[in-house]
Design an enzyme around this catalytic site. Sequence first.
Site, PDB file in Angstrom:
ATOM      1  CB  SER A 256      -0.953   0.004   1.199  1.00  0.00           C
ATOM      2  OG  SER A 256      -0.254  -0.167   2.416  1.00  0.00           O
ATOM      3  CG  HIS A 286      -0.762  -5.132   2.123  1.00  0.00           C
ATOM      4  ND1 HIS A 286      -0.052  -5.044   3.296  1.00  0.00           N
ATOM      5  CD2 HIS A 286      -0.799  -3.860   1.629  1.00  0.00           C
ATOM      6  CE1 HIS A 286       0.340  -3.806   3.504  1.00  0.00           C
ATOM      7  NE2 HIS A 286      -0.120  -3.056   2.513  1.00  0.00           N
TER       8      HIS A 286
END
Length: 454
Positions: A256, A286
């Site tokens: 991210s 993630h």
Amino acid sequence: KFLAKPCTYAPSYNFSSLLKQRLNDIVPQKQAELKEIKQKYGQEEIGRITVDQAIGGMRNMFGLVWDASLLHPKDGITFRGYSIPDLCNLLHKAPGGDQPLPESLTWLLMTGEVPKDEQFRDLQNEIRSKGQLTRETEQFIANLPKDMHPMTQLSMAVMYLQSNSKFAAAYRNGIHKSKYWEVIYDDCIDLIAKLPRICALIYRHLYKDGKLIDSDPNLDWAGDYSHMLGYSQHEMKECIRGYLSIHSDHEGGNVSAHTTHLVGSALADPYLSYSAGLNGLAGPLHGLANQEVLRWLLDLQKELGGDVSEAKVKEFTQRTLGSGKVIPGYGHAVLRHTDPRYTHLRDFAIKYIKDDKLVELCKTVYHVVPPILMELGKVKNPWPNVDAHSGVLLYHYGMKEFDYYTVVFAVSRALGCMTNLFWARAFGFPIERPGSVTLDWIKDKFGPEGKSSK
């Protein structure tokens, strides 16, 4: 039926904030520091790159400057050089609380300085002044399909805000690159300010029949987020305050953060950049990890019933590994010891949570799993990361909607990503453009013929 009372807030970007004034002093100093580093060390080698690294997700390759945080394999994350216990000791807290407030952390991330009381209050007021949404934005979120994943909704809502980007408008009008930081600051703070309201609307729209809760202007950023979600108890507010602080940044190489940085390097504004980062955060490898941990623990709890002895947990763990699966929440790409974020959440649970069977099971797993993973001899880090505990806390306080957990993560991670976007423009970093090679290139270079020509 999904709308709160009409919004009368008129956005104003002329707020003369103490943080922006302080950055006006710091930016030239940091620019000079960067120039000196380039002159002195520009040709020095940070490290070598192997074929395994190029193929294996670029692990342990250093190719970014990310000043807000640093991840050490042994000590874990530090924020501008401060550990998580440091944050708890030094940063501002809510009345009656002991968790660091994200507004105070934002000042630290942006400046490298622990804010004074006046500075903290001024930034808190600035964020409050930008935190409301227009009626049109609330209507847009209300109209999103209920079968759409909350992270998809969040990404779309952030994109919807892009039409109000001050940076994009200034770029179209020909702003000089030396002034980029002055306008991107406004977008960064604006996005941080609006995220709790956006994410609370998504939650109430999806899971609470669209019954919205108005913002409480007397609460801090994280406390108000908890309040608008519908969790008004003090302990949950404290949980959210700590959660949002410790998840705020984890240096620049994670999906991210790196995605936000990469898209921003093309001079995309913060809304476009963070929306892209959110799409990476939504990936199962993630931001969805804490959901996998919780599901595994619930499956374990269901099978064991009342018998959660270490022997039974060990048996279940070995069966999981024997089926070719991993133990979710254990191991990390960089860390080689227990994640200090996990330790923080575990300490929070010890202090505030009593007689919760799932929390107790989480503690038992902590004692059982690492020795088993160490015996395998293949695991570089058998210790728990933050995901091993974060979902358990949210579940304990009543948030049972697993798909939403990543949204809470997203509110937090904006602090680090927006800090980096600000400084990337202040430093004048260029567009990111690494090279790539083909499989034939590798064979030609390192095969028998390639080596003989050296």
